[in-house]
Design a protein around this motif. Structure first.
Motif, PDB file in Angstrom:
ATOM      1  N   THR A 229       0.835  -1.203   0.000  1.00 40.37           N
ATOM      2  CA  THR A 229       0.000   0.000   0.000  1.00 40.37           C
ATOM      3  C   THR A 229       0.870   1.253   0.000  1.00 40.37           C
ATOM      4  OG1 THR A 229      -1.902  -1.049   1.067  1.00 40.37           O
ATOM      5  CG2 THR A 229      -1.666   1.334   1.350  1.00 40.37           C
ATOM      6  N   LYS A 230       1.928   1.249   0.797  1.00 44.14           N
ATOM      7  CA  LYS A 230       2.832   2.402   0.836  1.00 44.14           C
ATOM      8  C   LYS A 230       3.544   2.567  -0.502  1.00 44.14           C
ATOM      9  CE  LYS A 230       3.771   1.905   5.801  1.00 44.14           C
ATOM     10  NZ  LYS A 230       4.826   1.573   6.801  1.00 44.14           N
ATOM     11  N   LEU A 231       3.990   1.463  -1.079  1.00 38.80           N
ATOM     12  CA  LEU A 231       4.729   1.507  -2.333  1.00 38.80           C
ATOM     13  C   LEU A 231       3.875   2.050  -3.471  1.00 38.80           C
ATOM     14  CD1 LEU A 231       7.372   0.737  -3.846  1.00 38.80           C
ATOM     15  CD2 LEU A 231       6.347  -1.503  -4.254  1.00 38.80           C
ATOM     16  N   CYS A 232       2.612   1.619  -3.509  1.00 44.54           N
ATOM     17  CA  CYS A 232       1.714   2.008  -4.606  1.00 44.54           C
ATOM     18  C   CYS A 232       0.940   3.293  -4.313  1.00 44.54           C
ATOM     19  CB  CYS A 232       0.735   0.872  -4.897  1.00 44.54           C
ATOM     20  SG  CYS A 232       1.515  -0.648  -5.448  1.00 44.54           S
TER      21      CYS A 232
END
Length: 215
Positions: free
Chosen positions: A4-7
């Motif tokens: 979620t953080k990456l995207c």
């Protein structure tokens, strides 16, 4: 989550690795085997598989009182063969790839009036069982009426993705579906791009239990 953080947007994982046999295949296999039993009185199943479908059949079949035979190709890892045997399946190793194993499975079904052929991916009942993934996504995503913008799914023979589209249609959802396929076994991708069915000359992936020469 890290994804979620990456995207920079919510990413959810459907952990079908926690199914009894270790994959989503239990969904379709349970629906297919139970339908065979209730509608046909089937007591014997013959399946061809490189791994997961056979494991699902060997997991579900005995719970329904069915005898299970699985034909696997020579490329199947010993750990899979041993697991199939531990589940009570009769295992035959035959051919260089799944297609060769499948030919033998179909032949044995023709020779045994009591047996029913179980495809690892190519059956409407399997797709309907797999479509329950979408039912659960609709129930489990947070927020009233919340639906995913995109679903990313792996493709081997195409059973899961057929089930996803069936489920999406049933719920009236227009999510984008992204198919991820293994290099060296990308018969679906080649066929999709060319607009016609393409048959691979061989399966060259190091993931030896995946893929079919054509889907």
């Amino acid at each position: 989550s890290e994804l979620t953080k990456l995207c920079n947007r919510p990413v959810y994982l459907k952990l079908d690795t926690l199914q009894a046999s270790g994959s989503f295949k239990d969904r379709g296999m349970a629906h297919l085997c139970e339908t065979f039993k209730t509608q046909k009185g089937t007591k014997k199943l013959i399946s061809s598989s490189g791994g997961n479908a056979g494991l699902a059949c060997a997991t579900v079949g005995p719970k329904l009182g069915m005898e299970v035979s699985v034909i696997v190709p020579e490329s199947t890892k010993p750990i899979v063969v041993n697991k199939l045997k531990s589940l009570g399946a009769d295992v035959t190793i035959h051919g260089k790839n799944w297609n060769a194993a499948d030919e033998l499975a179909r032949k044995r079904v023709e020779e045994d009036a009591e047996a029913e052929y179980v495809s690892p991916y190519d059956h409407q009942l399997l797709w309907t069982g797999h479509s329950t993934v979408v039912d659960e996504i609709v129930q489990q995503l947070p927020g009233v009426g919340n639906t995913p913008a995109m679903i990313i799914a792996s493709v081997g023979g195409g059973g899961l993705i057929c089930g996803l589209f069936e489920g999406l249609e049933r719920h009236g959802i227009s999510s984008t579906v992204v198919a991820a396929e293994t290099e060296g076994a990308a018969s679906f991708g080649k066929s999709f791009v060319s607009g016609k069915k393409i048959r691979l000359e061989s399966i060259d992936s190091i993931a030896t239990s995946l893929g079919a020469l054509e889907v």
